[in-house]
Design an enzyme around this catalytic site. Structure first.
Site, short mmCIF file in Angstrom:
data_model
loop_
_atom_site.label_atom_id
_atom_site.label_comp_id
_atom_site.label_asym_id
_atom_site.label_seq_id
_atom_site.Cartn_x
_atom_site.Cartn_y
_atom_site.Cartn_z
N CYS A 1 0.84 -1.20 0.00
CA CYS A 1 0.00 0.00 0.00
C CYS A 1 0.87 1.26 0.00
O CYS A 1 1.37 1.67 1.05
CB CYS A 1 -0.93 -0.01 1.21
SG CYS A 1 -1.97 1.44 1.31
N CYS B 1 -0.44 4.12 2.11
CA CYS B 1 -0.25 3.95 3.56
C CYS B 1 1.20 4.20 3.96
O CYS B 1 1.48 4.85 4.95
CB CYS B 1 -0.58 2.52 4.01
SG CYS B 1 -2.02 1.78 3.28
N ASP B 2 2.13 3.65 3.20
CA ASP B 2 3.51 3.58 3.67
C ASP B 2 4.50 4.44 2.88
O ASP B 2 5.66 4.58 3.28
CB ASP B 2 4.00 2.12 3.62
CG ASP B 2 3.18 1.24 4.55
OD1 ASP B 2 2.72 1.75 5.60
OD2 ASP B 2 2.99 0.05 4.26
#
Ligand code: NDP
Length: 313
Positions: free
Chosen positions: A135, A138-139
């Site tokens: 992701c 997300c990261d």
């Protein structure tokens, strides 16, 4: 053992827990089966910085624990276990859990999520959370000014590579064919971006690094006379080879799209079966964000409540 409920919730990501909070507060006394990985995909990511309400960020596992405790506060019946069989042919619906418990439910909310596809390399598990991610949204932030690779040549991979190129110094795309499967518009974006290098005809053999990912072993033209192996130095390895909705047990019981996602049939969270609703990634091939999943869990609970009012005997 047999139980009855006005509302059975299957799955425990942001969608399932939010549905449980709303259904409990509406006095539906929901039973929620949390599945193999209580809390869902977010429990495997590190810090979540884009969920509203956490100005300093929150660990994925903590966020899910907060949602879980909020559901428990309103007496949702949270159960560890997996639903292995459903029968939606008549109401009350029937579901059977892995310990053999049979549940009769007036409404069902399916929130079983989706799972990112991985290549199946041992190193993906070894470096999970230590440089391997599925992701970018997300990261990606953790890789500012660093080098990363994105595996895949579809729209997701291009989108992730493009997103990461705004943060990272260098982005490699590892594409197994000699072309990108993504739409022309997405292809244009990544090919025109200076700090994205597309490695066509290339596959990943493994990852290396002391503790965190420090690089990848790649092979070009595998299985041909031109085959040759080489390494790239990267800090992050992002999988973008698609997601698989967790709908195996619903196949044949409810309408799915060609990718296996549950089809929503109206402007709400209704499915092809009256009284069965779906929320979160299991019915969302497009957004796949926690906040959207939570919102749709709320909608599904409100839909279930309305359905029960309309079908009171
Ligand atoms: P796709 O299935 O479209 O693409 C997957 C990519 O991963 C392909 O390039 C595929 O390669 C590659 N791949 C699959 N398995 C492996 C493997 N084992 N090793 C190496 N590479 C592999 O998935 P997406 O998630 O990109 O997209 C899913 C759907 O969502 C698509 O319909 C897409 O158009 C849509 N989407 C739309 C967006 C938008 O419109 N903004 C954004 C994101 C997704 P190969 O081509 O060789 O099979």
């Amino acid at each position: 053992m047999s139980d009855t409920t006005k509302c059975l919730i299957i799955g425990s990501g942001p969608a399932g827990y939010t549905a449980a909070i709303y259904a409990s507060r509406a006095n539906l006394a929901p039973i929620i089966y949390e599945g193999l990985q209580p809390g869902g995909q977010l429990t495997t990511t590190s810090e979540v910085e884009n969920f509203p309400g956490y100005p300093d960020g929150v660990m994925g596992a903590q966020l899910m624990d907060d949602l879980r405790r909020q559901a428990a506060r309103f007496d949702a019946d949270l159960r560890t276990g997996v639903i292995t069989m459903v029968d939606f042919s008549k109401r009350p619906f029937i579901a059977v859990s892995d310990d053999g418990t049979k549940i009769k439910a007036d409404t069902v909310i399916i929130a079983t999520g989706a799972s990112a596809r991985y290549l199946g390399l041992d190193d993906e598990r070894r470096y999970a959370g230590l440089g391997v991610s599925a992701c970018a949204t997300c990261d990606g932030f953790f890789y500012r000014g660093r080098s990363v690779a994105v595996v895949g040549g579809g729209d997701t991979a291009c989108e992730e590579a493009y997103y990461l190129s705004g943060l990272a110094k260098q982005v490699y795309m590892i594409v197994r064919k000699d072309y990108l499967r993504a739409s022309k518009a997405m292809q244009k974006r990544v090919t025109e971006k200076e700090n994205i290098t597309i490695l066509f005809n290339t596959q990943t053999r493994g990852l290396f690094g002391e503790e965190f990912v420090e690089g990848a072993h790649l092979v070009e033209y595998a299985g041909t006379p031109e085959e040759h192996e080489f390494d790239i130095k990267i800090d992050g390895f992002f999988l973008a080879i698609g997601h698989k909705p967790n709908t195996d047990i619903f196949r044949g019981h409810i309408e799915l799209d060609e990718q296996g996602y549950i089809k929503l049939t109206g402007n709400d969270q209704s499915t092809s079966v009256d009284g069965v609703f779906a929320a979160g990634d299991v019915a969302d091939p497009v957004y796949q964000q926690a906040i959207i999943a939570a919102g749709s869990g709320c909608r599904a609970a409100l839909d279930a409540e309305r359905f029960l009012m309309e079908h009171q005997s």
